[in-house]
Every structure is written in C-alpha cells, then in structure tokens.
Design an enzyme around this catalytic site. Structure first.
Site, PDB file in Angstrom:
ATOM      1  N   HIS A  21       3.164  -7.489   1.658  1.00  0.00           N
ATOM      2  CA  HIS A  21       2.374  -8.469   2.808  1.00  0.00           C
ATOM      3  C   HIS A  21       1.435  -9.229   2.084  1.00  0.00           C
ATOM      4  CE1 HIS A  21       0.024  -4.795   2.548  1.00  0.00           C
ATOM      5  NE2 HIS A  21      -0.933  -5.597   2.841  1.00  0.00           N
ATOM      6  N   HIS A  24       0.793  -1.135  -0.031  1.00  0.00           N
ATOM      7  CA  HIS A  24       0.104   0.046   0.105  1.00  0.00           C
ATOM      8  C   HIS A  24       0.992   1.204   0.099  1.00  0.00           C
ATOM      9  CE1 HIS A  24      -3.289  -2.811   0.662  1.00  0.00           C
ATOM     10  NE2 HIS A  24      -2.823  -2.900   1.929  1.00  0.00           N
ATOM     11  N   ARG A  50      -1.352  -4.726  -6.261  1.00  0.00           N
ATOM     12  CA  ARG A  50      -0.778  -6.081  -6.300  1.00  0.00           C
ATOM     13  C   ARG A  50       0.169  -6.284  -7.165  1.00  0.00           C
ATOM     14  NH1 ARG A  50      -6.482  -6.559  -8.584  1.00  0.00           N
ATOM     15  NH2 ARG A  50      -7.790  -6.935  -6.885  1.00  0.00           N
ATOM     16  N   GLU A  73      -1.890  -0.117   8.076  1.00  0.00           N
ATOM     17  CA  GLU A  73      -2.912  -1.152   8.775  1.00  0.00           C
ATOM     18  C   GLU A  73      -2.326  -1.989   9.828  1.00  0.00           C
ATOM     19  OE1 GLU A  73      -4.609  -3.496   5.635  1.00  0.00           O
ATOM     20  OE2 GLU A  73      -2.484  -4.205   5.021  1.00  0.00           O
TER      21      GLU A  73
END
Length: 325
Positions: free
Chosen positions: A178, A103, A198, A120
């Site tokens: 991740h 991200h 992605r 996150e």
C-alpha cells in the site's frame, strides 16, 4: 486512585519527506518543516504522548498505563507482547506520495525486538480532486513477478491504484502492499508498531539528501500475494445516532458515528475507547464530572478510560470510535 476522565494528549509530530502543513488546518501547531505525522495517542519507544488536560497533565501515556493498568485501559488494554498500550493513533498529511510499503504480521521472525506487526486502517479526512492511493497488487502478481518488477524498474505496473475522497475508509491487514499518495489527509488507527518495509520510494532523496533505505527482501517475505483480507467502503450512508462499523479484526474495532443530537453511551470494563473527531464541533460530557465537559473539534483525539462509565456526545460532529474486540 484518580477519578477517571477523558484524556487528551500533546501530539508527537514527525517530519517526513512527503509531509506538509495540512495538520495546521485542524488547529494543531506542528513545528516548522515537512510534518507528515501527528502521533495523537502513542506509547512507543519512538514517541510517547503526554496528557494535556486534567489532574494527569504532563504524564506520559506510558506512566498512565503503569499507574492505572487495566482499571483504566481495560482487561484487554495492555499488549501481551511488550506490555505497552496496544494501539497507535495518527493523523497523516500526505503532501507528496509515501513510499510503496508493506507491514509484517506479529509472527514474522525478523521483527525488531519488542515490536508488534502492523495491521492498520485509514479514514480519509480530506482528499484533493483526483487523489488516489496504492491499495494492493494487481491480480496475478506473485512473488516472482513482484521481484522481477523491482529489478527492472516496472514495479508501478504491478500496483492497484484506487481513487479516494473524504469519508472513504480502508482496512489494511499486515501483508497488504500500500501507499498513501499526494493530496490525502487521513486518520490512522493501527497496532502499536513503527515497523515499515519500503518496497519502492520513487528514487527520491530523504530529508538528509540521501536515498532512503529500502527493505526489498523483507517486503518480498511478508507480502500476502493472495490477499490478506483488505476491504474498503464508502461511509456516506452513516445514520445519525448509530455506529457504522468500518473495520473489525483481532486488534481493533473502528466505527463511524454522526452526532446530531444528545447521544448517551458508556464504556466497558474490557477496553478503553478512543474518539477521533473528524469534522464539525460538539461536546463530551461524562457522569463523574462535576459540571465539567470537553468541547470537541475536528482533529482532536481522546482516550476514554474503561472505567469512565456513561458519557454523552452532543452537537453536530462526526467521530470515529475505536476499541479492542
């Protein structure tokens, strides 16, 4: 103005190629299909949750934000960029491996208009024996090494795989490569963003039978090759009646609490509080309620307004508490 009270929302369910039916185990009723995400508290263009309980039932979180503003959400409770609620709370059912992804930060120039970056954290609610996740790059992997691995099909050799079990927690700053993997159910607290790049998706088709889009150039651009400060910890040393800090960053603070007796707490004027019930059952009482209370069960998520004041947790349950720093 309405008297503040704890808000529960109707989840927005998202079908994903890697999803399953595990969210049903939390008393939720997802639609048919491969349901990978339950957006439990959301104020985003791609999903906005509606209040389930009390006088505001039927109102979206966006409407609550517009009607009550900082009085209910706190002086820090509305995002400066985009004006929305700053966090997004999810439950994720990983019946299969998620794509390997990364991200961006808030300042990435190619962010979609109005979007935030995405830092996150995960709290593992359940994990099958042998379950693992992908959590960062192996030591020494730089941009060129990752690019070459993507080109020659050896990207999995560059990734750090970590075993997981229930109670583990992972902080994932923007820039950390991740992936959640099969057999894991997590609670996710994140910035209010739906931007995912992605890197690799196992060459599998999506729900429509076509390969899902990859974002290789953006992924290479935003990856933090020297590390972004990702941290992980076991949480089995949590003490009843004391908050164990799991993550703290400019976007959120997340703590774990074990409730075994009456626990008197209060909100503050600068931030809302989010409670995620991880296991067990309990009860939530608050000072402005007239003999009202809420029963707490695993999988439930509540937004406590900043001006709620004092509240009490009781029963035998484990909760996550999130708020703005």
């Amino acid at each position: 103005m309405s008297t503040p009270y704890p808000l529960q929302f109707q989840p927005e369910f998202k079908e994903r190629v890697w999803g399953g039916r595990a969210l049903e185990h939390f008393g939720l009723t997802p639609p048919e299909g491969h349901i990978g995400e339950g957006w439990m508290i959301a104020d985003h263009a791609n999903g906005t949750t509606k209040v389930l309980n009390g006088p505001l039932a039927g109102k979206g979180l966006d409407e609550v934000r517009e009607q009550f503003g900082t009085a209910w959400l706190g002086t820090k409770g509305v995002s400066e960029k985009g004006g929305r609620f700053p966090l997004l709370i999810k439950l994720l059912d990983c019946n299969d491996d998620l794509s390997v992804q990364v991200h961006p930060t808030d300042d990435y120039e190619a962010l979609p208009p109005g979007e935030l970056g995405k830092t996150e954290m995960w709290y593992v609610l359940d994990a099958k024996p042998g379950a693992h996740i992908i959590y960062g790059l192996n030591e020494g992997v730089d941009r060129e090494a990752l690019k070459q691995a993507l080109e020659n099909g050896t990207v999995m050799d560059t990734l750090r795989q970590v075993p997981v079990e229930a109670g583990d927690t992972f902080f994932i700053p923007a820039g950390t490569v991740h992936a959640l993997c099969a057999g894991v159910v997590v609670a996710e607290i994140q910035q209010n963003s739906d931007t995912t790049y992605r890197i690799y998706d196992y060459n599998r088709p999506g729900l429509d039978g076509k390969p899902r889009e990859l974002h290789v150039q953006d992924s290479l651009n935003v990856t933090a090759y020297e590390g972004a400060g990702a941290t992980t910890m076991k949480t089995n040393h949590a003490v009843p009646g004391e908050w164990l800090q799991l993550a703290a960053c400019p976007y959120f603070v997340v703590e774990k609490g074990l409730v075994t007796d009456r626990w008197e707490l209060r909100t503050t004027s600068d931030s809302f509080t989010i409670l995620v019930v991880c296991e067990g059952e309990g009860r939530l009482d608050w000072s402005s309620a007239d003999n009202e209370h809420l029963t707490l069960k695993a999988g439930q998520c509540y937004l406590l307004p900043a001006n709620l004041g004092s509240y009490t947790l009781s029963g035998n349950t484990t909760v996550l508490r999130s708020y703005l720093p």
